[in-house]
Design an enzyme around this catalytic site. Structure first.
Site, mmCIF file in Angstrom:
data_model
loop_
_atom_site.group_PDB
_atom_site.id
_atom_site.type_symbol
_atom_site.label_atom_id
_atom_site.label_comp_id
_atom_site.label_asym_id
_atom_site.label_seq_id
_atom_site.Cartn_x
_atom_site.Cartn_y
_atom_site.Cartn_z
ATOM 1 C CD GLU A 125 -8.187 0.047 3.813
ATOM 2 O OE1 GLU A 125 -7.425 0.178 2.836
ATOM 3 O OE2 GLU A 125 -8.091 -0.882 4.637
ATOM 4 C CD GLU A 180 -2.625 -1.728 2.330
ATOM 5 O OE1 GLU A 180 -2.639 -0.955 3.305
ATOM 6 O OE2 GLU A 180 -3.192 -2.838 2.331
#
Lengths: 284, 386
Positions: free
Chosen positions: B321, B119
């Protein structure tokens, strides 16, 4: 009396101070948590399906995952139907949804959603109906959705140009890692990234259940093959990201594309892919 | 070199001139000026080099480590590096502690990025966040106030081994877990650090197949990276007002708990603040972030750092997120780093400001209560006297 009024005003203006940092009511020992329900050893071994068994029924919250996952299935379906190297469809918003058990093994969803063509950035509202089968003999979900407005943007000229260029070219194209690690794709390779996603959409549609959410993580390789027929033919290796399990799943496909016929998948095969995770193999 | 141009004592100026030793003042000044310019260029080059850290490109770990050291050099009175653990491969896990020193123990804000190696946008955000607070506190009174009252503890990359692994080549880019070998009989590496914390560990959203991407480890906090956070934050839990953990992708703001049968005692407050943050995000670039508990808007899970932090009593704990919604997924193009960071910063700031004001603007209300007490006492006394 005036004093009381003054004080009351002060209180009203400033408010009763809220509690600042209070000691935790939940302790680190989870079994003492006020809301805890003791877990049995059996439950801890179950896969993520355990809490999924009680599925939402009736009116769905459009922000919650059941509607979101169903919408993603509609996205895959729309890409198999309307997708092109120059048209790629994504879910934008789920407006409303409804789910019901039709039989013991079948659940039906109705959705109102907005989808957009990522390339032209046009949005359309659509209605969709889909049904999932569960239990033994799991079959691909059935989807009915009509989003004809998406076809209004004329991409025929671009499609023809792409087709002619690669049909008549002396060399067969091949590209790897679309996008690359930094998210980049060379502009002239973008249509092939889109094609990889479209072909993958057939797989993602087939593989979807109420417990999955698929996206294409990467087109690892797309290679043009020779063919005498009136389409372009490709061998393609894509990596799918399944959100609920967080797994990366490798698929290999053989597919064709032409402006007239769109994408047709001839063969698809799931690859077992362990090597990047495996420790140095012991000698056999 | 220019010293010789200052003249030669002991020899009259007329003689110096005759001997060609007396230089025109201008020449001397030119000489000094040129030296000064050369000196400035050298310093300037060094400064320009520093100022050109590109916050809108992805950086390998070595560059992030250098950047951390540079932040301390550039802001020595405000930033320190704190090493608080070691990864499985023995690398130091470090955070930047940022705040205006007041000499007393301060309340704190925790931000961590890069629990999941692939990520990449998350560490990019942490770097941007640090740059932003260091830039704005000098001109923005609110940020200056917050810097005085709280310390920011920012970990740009927690899962350093995993992050480095994703930089090896295109085939390792999508690695998620850490790089510990797991049980001896396991054919695969890695534990999912965000399932390894001691918070309903091993109950839902995990797989005990050690090759799985949601393998929670052999026991709670079995992994050195999770252990480092557990020990550092756990031994200071009462100072933390707020705990933010940054991930991608999905455009979500998640509140505790990940287990469907547990609700945080301040769920309503968490949802209110989370929705405020999502609105702040939306105002920047029009991106929608969905707010909710993980089992509602994403999936059930257990052993997350956010849940653990909430269970320690830290009241405002959120998972971010970041972009996108799946088009590029983990491989967010670099030209989206800036807008993503800008919107996420706005959202994070909303939560941080709320957490700060809850503790510190309460001082005004506290004063009012004290006044009330005094006046009431005076009034009663006065009434009695009358």
């Amino acid at each position: 009396m005036r004093l009381v009024v003054v004080l009351a005003v002060l209180m009203g203006v400033s408010g009763i101070p809220d509690v600042t940092i209070s000691p935790p009511t939940a302790s680190a020992d989870t079994s003492a948590h006020p809301n805890s329900i003791p877990e049995t050893a059996d439950e801890s071994e179950q896969m993520e399906g355990a809490e999924e068994d009680v599925m939402a029924t009736g009116e769905l919250n459009p922000n919650h995952y059941p509607a979101r996952r169903a919408a993603q299935v509609v996205q895959h379906y729309l890409n198999t139907r309307y997708g092109s190297p120059f048209r790629l469809i994504g879910v934008q918003t789920v407006h409303s949804g409804n789910a019901e058990d039709v039989t013991d093994s079948r659940r039906k969803y109705q959705l109102e959603l907005s989808v957009n063509d990522i390339i032209s950035n046009t949005t359309q509202t659509c209605s969709a109906e889909l049904s999932f089968t569960k239990g033994k003999g799991q079959q691909p979900p059935e989807v009915k959705a009509s989003c004809e407005e998406l076809l209004k943007i004329d991409i025929k000229a671009q499609e023809e140009a792409l087709y002619q260029k690669y049909k008549t070219s002396q060399t067969l194209m091949s590209a790897q890692y679309l996008p690359d690690s930094h998210g980049h794709i060379k502009p002239d390779m973008e249509p092939f990234w889109h094609l990889g996603i479209l072909a993958s959409s057939f797989i993602m549609l087939n593989e979807s259940t109420e417990n999955t959410l698929y996206n294409v993580a990467q087109v690892a390789n797309i290679t043009q093959l020779t063919t005498e027929e009136d389409h372009l033919e490709f061998d393609c290796h894509t990596l799918l990201h399944e959100m609920v399990s967080q797994e990366i799943i490798h698929w290999k496909m053989l597919f064709t594309w032409s402006p007239a016929e769109g994408v047709k998948v001839l063969q698809m095969k799931r690859l077992p892919h362990r090597h990047e995770r495996e420790k140095s193999p012991k000698t056999n | 070199m220019c010293i010789s141009l200052l003249g030669f004592p002991g020899i009259s100026k007329a003689d110096q001139y005759r001997q060609g030793l007396y230089f025109h003042k201008e020449t001397m000044l030119n000489c000094l000026g040129m030296s000064f310019v050369l000196l400035l260029s050298a310093v300037g080059a060094a400064t320009v080099e520093r100022a050109q850290y590109d916050y809108y490109k992805y950086h390998p770990m070595s560059e992030i480590t250098s950047w951390m050291e540079q932040m301390v050099k550039d802001h020595p009175d405000v930033v320190t590096v704190v090493k608080y653990g070691k990864t499985y491969e023995s690398r130091d896990i470090s955070l930047l502690k940022i705040g205006l020193n007041t000499g007393k123990e301060k309340k704190a804000i925790w931000v961590d990025c890069g629990i999941h190696a692939r990520e990449w946008i998350a560490p990019a955000f942490c770097q941007y966040f640090v740059r932003e607070i260091l830039q704005t506190y000098k001109t923005d009174a609110k940020m200056e106030e917050m810097m005085k009252n709280v310390d920011f503890y920012v970990t740009p990359v927690l899962n350093i081994d995993g992050y480095i692994y994703t930089w090896e080549n295109e085939t390792t880019r999508l690695w998620r877990k850490n790089r510990s070998p797991g049980p001896e009989d396991c054919a695969c590496y890695g534990t999912d650090l965000n399932r390894n914390f001691d918070a309903n560990w091993g109950t839902v959203g995990v797989s005990f197949d050690c090759c799985s991407n949601t393998y929670p480890g052999t026991k709670p906090a079995s992994e050195p990276e999770a252990k480092a956070v557990t020990e550092f934050v756990g031994s200071r839990k009462d100072i933390f007002l707020c705990f933010l953990t940054i991930h991608s992708y999905g455009q979500l703001i998640l509140v505790p708990y990940g287990h469907p049968n547990y609700t945080a005692p301040n769920y309503d407050e968490l949802m209110m603040v989370g929705k405020g943050a999502a609105e702040a995000v939306w105002k920047v670039h029009g991106m929608n972030y969905t707010v909710g508990a993980s089992p509602d808007v994403l999936y059930a899970n257990s052993g997350s750092s956010r849940d653990w932090a909430r269970m320690q009593g830290i009241p405002l704990t959120f998972t971010f997120e970041l972009r996108d919604n799946g088009t590029y997924g983990f491989k967010l193009p670099e030209d989206q780093i800036q807008p993503t960071c800008e919107e996420a910063y706005s959202g994070a700031l909303h939560i941080i400001t709320y957490a700060h004001d809850k503790t510190f603007s309460g001082a005004v209300a506290n004063a009012a209560v004290t006044l009330w007490s005094i006046l009431l006492a005076a009034g009663v006394t006065g009434a009695t006297l009358m």
